[in-house]
Design a protein around this motif. Structure first.
Motif, PDB file in Angstrom:
ATOM      1  N   LYS A  21       1.048  -3.488  -4.102  1.00  0.00           N
ATOM      2  CA  LYS A  21       1.883  -3.616  -5.299  1.00  0.00           C
ATOM      3  C   LYS A  21       2.846  -2.433  -5.405  1.00  0.00           C
ATOM      4  O   LYS A  21       3.996  -2.597  -5.799  1.00  0.00           O
ATOM      5  N   HIS A  22       2.374  -1.252  -5.053  1.00  0.00           N
ATOM      6  CA  HIS A  22       3.215  -0.066  -5.148  1.00  0.00           C
ATOM      7  C   HIS A  22       4.414  -0.111  -4.201  1.00  0.00           C
ATOM      8  O   HIS A  22       5.429   0.528  -4.464  1.00  0.00           O
ATOM      9  N   VAL A  23       4.305  -0.857  -3.121  1.00  0.00           N
ATOM     10  CA  VAL A  23       5.443  -1.007  -2.207  1.00  0.00           C
ATOM     11  C   VAL A  23       6.631  -1.607  -2.963  1.00  0.00           C
ATOM     12  O   VAL A  23       7.774  -1.180  -2.784  1.00  0.00           O
ATOM     13  N   SER A  24       6.359  -2.576  -3.837  1.00  0.00           N
ATOM     14  CA  SER A  24       7.444  -3.219  -4.592  1.00  0.00           C
ATOM     15  C   SER A  24       8.119  -2.261  -5.573  1.00  0.00           C
ATOM     16  O   SER A  24       9.231  -2.512  -6.021  1.00  0.00           O
ATOM     17  N   TYR A  25       7.460  -1.147  -5.902  1.00  0.00           N
ATOM     18  CA  TYR A  25       8.057  -0.140  -6.778  1.00  0.00           C
ATOM     19  C   TYR A  25       8.881   0.872  -5.998  1.00  0.00           C
ATOM     20  O   TYR A  25       9.479   1.773  -6.578  1.00  0.00           O
ATOM     21  N   MET A  85      11.140   6.034 -10.107  1.00  0.00           N
ATOM     22  CA  MET A  85      10.268   4.862  -9.935  1.00  0.00           C
ATOM     23  C   MET A  85       9.500   4.544 -11.213  1.00  0.00           C
ATOM     24  O   MET A  85       8.982   3.440 -11.362  1.00  0.00           O
ATOM     25  N   PHE A  86       9.425   5.487 -12.124  1.00  0.00           N
ATOM     26  CA  PHE A  86       8.657   5.324 -13.350  1.00  0.00           C
ATOM     27  C   PHE A  86       9.596   4.922 -14.481  1.00  0.00           C
ATOM     28  O   PHE A  86      10.079   5.764 -15.230  1.00  0.00           O
ATOM     29  N   LYS A  87       9.838   3.630 -14.583  1.00  0.00           N
ATOM     30  CA  LYS A  87      10.801   3.113 -15.540  1.00  0.00           C
ATOM     31  C   LYS A  87      10.158   2.729 -16.879  1.00  0.00           C
ATOM     32  O   LYS A  87      10.830   2.639 -17.878  1.00  0.00           O
ATOM     33  N   GLY A  88       8.878   2.485 -16.868  1.00  0.00           N
ATOM     34  CA  GLY A  88       8.187   2.038 -18.081  1.00  0.00           C
ATOM     35  C   GLY A  88       7.712   3.190 -18.930  1.00  0.00           C
ATOM     36  O   GLY A  88       8.150   4.336 -18.797  1.00  0.00           O
ATOM     37  N   ASP A  89       6.789   2.875 -19.803  1.00  0.00           N
ATOM     38  CA  ASP A  89       6.191   3.833 -20.719  1.00  0.00           C
ATOM     39  C   ASP A  89       5.298   4.788 -19.931  1.00  0.00           C
ATOM     40  O   ASP A  89       4.275   4.374 -19.384  1.00  0.00           O
ATOM     41  N   LEU A  90       5.683   6.046 -19.853  1.00  0.00           N
ATOM     42  CA  LEU A  90       4.916   7.018 -19.072  1.00  0.00           C
ATOM     43  C   LEU A  90       3.537   7.263 -19.686  1.00  0.00           C
ATOM     44  O   LEU A  90       2.570   7.497 -18.958  1.00  0.00           O
ATOM     45  N   ASP A  91       3.428   7.169 -21.002  1.00  0.00           N
ATOM     46  CA  ASP A  91       2.107   7.333 -21.623  1.00  0.00           C
ATOM     47  C   ASP A  91       1.158   6.233 -21.168  1.00  0.00           C
ATOM     48  O   ASP A  91      -0.016   6.481 -20.903  1.00  0.00           O
ATOM     49  N   GLU A  92       1.666   5.023 -21.063  1.00  0.00           N
ATOM     50  CA  GLU A  92       0.849   3.915 -20.562  1.00  0.00           C
ATOM     51  C   GLU A  92       0.480   4.152 -19.099  1.00  0.00           C
ATOM     52  O   GLU A  92      -0.650   3.898 -18.686  1.00  0.00           O
ATOM     53  N   GLN A  93       1.420   4.642 -18.326  1.00  0.00           N
ATOM     54  CA  GLN A  93       1.151   4.946 -16.916  1.00  0.00           C
ATOM     55  C   GLN A  93       0.077   6.017 -16.793  1.00  0.00           C
ATOM     56  O   GLN A  93      -0.785   5.944 -15.918  1.00  0.00           O
ATOM     57  N   LYS A  94       0.102   6.994 -17.661  1.00  0.00           N
ATOM     58  CA  LYS A  94      -0.913   8.055 -17.656  1.00  0.00           C
ATOM     59  C   LYS A  94      -2.298   7.476 -17.932  1.00  0.00           C
ATOM     60  O   LYS A  94      -3.274   7.840 -17.274  1.00  0.00           O
ATOM     61  N   ARG A  95      -2.365   6.553 -18.888  1.00  0.00           N
ATOM     62  CA  ARG A  95      -3.657   5.916 -19.194  1.00  0.00           C
ATOM     63  C   ARG A  95      -4.147   5.112 -17.993  1.00  0.00           C
ATOM     64  O   ARG A  95      -5.328   5.141 -17.652  1.00  0.00           O
ATOM     65  N   LYS A  96      -3.236   4.395 -17.350  1.00  0.00           N
ATOM     66  CA  LYS A  96      -3.607   3.600 -16.171  1.00  0.00           C
ATOM     67  C   LYS A  96      -4.112   4.504 -15.046  1.00  0.00           C
ATOM     68  O   LYS A  96      -5.097   4.179 -14.382  1.00  0.00           O
ATOM     69  N   ALA A 106      -0.877  -1.094   3.041  1.00  0.00           N
ATOM     70  CA  ALA A 106       0.477  -1.356   2.553  1.00  0.00           C
ATOM     71  C   ALA A 106       1.530  -1.298   3.651  1.00  0.00           C
ATOM     72  O   ALA A 106       2.558  -1.957   3.560  1.00  0.00           O
ATOM     73  N   TYR A 107       1.268  -0.489   4.655  1.00  0.00           N
ATOM     74  CA  TYR A 107       2.243  -0.275   5.727  1.00  0.00           C
ATOM     75  C   TYR A 107       1.543  -0.417   7.072  1.00  0.00           C
ATOM     76  O   TYR A 107       1.393   0.564   7.803  1.00  0.00           O
ATOM     77  N   PRO A 108       1.087  -1.618   7.417  1.00  0.00           N
ATOM     78  CA  PRO A 108       0.308  -1.776   8.653  1.00  0.00           C
ATOM     79  C   PRO A 108       1.084  -1.344   9.899  1.00  0.00           C
ATOM     80  O   PRO A 108       0.484  -0.896  10.861  1.00  0.00           O
ATOM     81  N   GLN A 109       2.399  -1.421   9.853  1.00  0.00           N
ATOM     82  CA  GLN A 109       3.196  -1.007  10.995  1.00  0.00           C
ATOM     83  C   GLN A 109       3.087   0.499  11.221  1.00  0.00           C
ATOM     84  O   GLN A 109       3.194   0.973  12.356  1.00  0.00           O
ATOM     85  N   THR A 110       2.848   1.282  10.158  1.00  0.00           N
ATOM     86  CA  THR A 110       2.683   2.726  10.284  1.00  0.00           C
ATOM     87  C   THR A 110       1.460   3.040  11.129  1.00  0.00           C
ATOM     88  O   THR A 110       1.483   3.865  12.009  1.00  0.00           O
ATOM     89  N   LYS A 111       0.383   2.338  10.870  1.00  0.00           N
ATOM     90  CA  LYS A 111      -0.850   2.546  11.595  1.00  0.00           C
ATOM     91  C   LYS A 111      -0.659   2.150  13.066  1.00  0.00           C
ATOM     92  O   LYS A 111      -1.133   2.821  13.970  1.00  0.00           O
ATOM     93  N   ALA A 112       0.061   1.037  13.286  1.00  0.00           N
ATOM     94  CA  ALA A 112       0.273   0.567  14.648  1.00  0.00           C
ATOM     95  C   ALA A 112       1.137   1.540  15.447  1.00  0.00           C
ATOM     96  O   ALA A 112       0.997   1.667  16.657  1.00  0.00           O
ATOM     97  N   ALA A 113       2.018   2.266  14.742  1.00  0.00           N
ATOM     98  CA  ALA A 113       2.919   3.195  15.424  1.00  0.00           C
ATOM     99  C   ALA A 113       2.226   4.494  15.822  1.00  0.00           C
ATOM    100  O   ALA A 113       2.732   5.242  16.640  1.00  0.00           O
ATOM    101  N   GLU A 114       1.057   4.782  15.222  1.00  0.00           N
ATOM    102  CA  GLU A 114       0.374   6.045  15.513  1.00  0.00           C
ATOM    103  C   GLU A 114      -0.298   6.008  16.861  1.00  0.00           C
ATOM    104  O   GLU A 114      -0.665   5.043  17.400  1.00  0.00           O
TER     105      GLU A 114
END
Length: 141
Positions: free
Chosen positions: A80-84, A41-52, A133-141
């Motif tokens: 946003k992370h769902v799209s990744y 899932m980490f296709k970009g610059d990992l150093d930049e991801q670390k800073r983020k 991100a996953y409202p259906q997960t909460k509804a299923a509990e």
């Protein structure tokens, strides 16, 4: 979270912040070790991801005493992370890698009380993000 737990998290993070680059490297190394399926899932610059990562952690930690100001951004981030390709199940190894990293970064400062406070903080925030991100997960509990 109690005000004391918030203070423990904030104070302990302040001790890790000076070693942010090393902490981020520890975190991702550990995450990829315990959850190798997330590495692609980490296709970009990992150093930049670390800073983020460290930047976002700082914002969240500093906002723990006023969660209502942090939650809208956490909701957007979770969606946003769902799209990744992030799934609700990925939050568990992320939390494990975070706690493991903090334990190493804090050394003797990683007490049971600090561990409990960080666990509560991560559980609270990740639970919120999963429900956003996953409202259906909460509804299923």
């Amino acid at each position: 979270m109690t005000p004391h737990q918030v203070k423990l998290v904030q104070d302990s993070f302040a001790k890790v912040a000076p070693i942010a680059p090393q902490a981020a490297t520890l975190f991702y190394d550990r995450l990829f070790e315990i959850a190798p399926q997330v590495k692609p899932m980490f296709k970009g610059d990992l150093d930049e991801q670390k800073r983020k990562l460290m930047s976002i952690l700082a914002v969240v930690v500093n906002g723990l005493d006023k969660l209502d100001t942090v939650l809208p951004a956490a909701s957007m981030l979770a969606k946003k992370h769902v799209s990744y390709g992030v799934e609700a199940a990925h939050y568990q190894p992320v939390g494990g890698a975070l706690l493991w990293t903090l334990e190493r970064g804090l050394g003797e400062g990683w007490t049971g009380e600090v561990a409990d406070a960080w666990t509560e903080a991560y559980t609270t925030l990740s639970g919120f993000m999963i429900s956003e991100a996953y409202p259906q997960t909460k509804a299923a509990e």
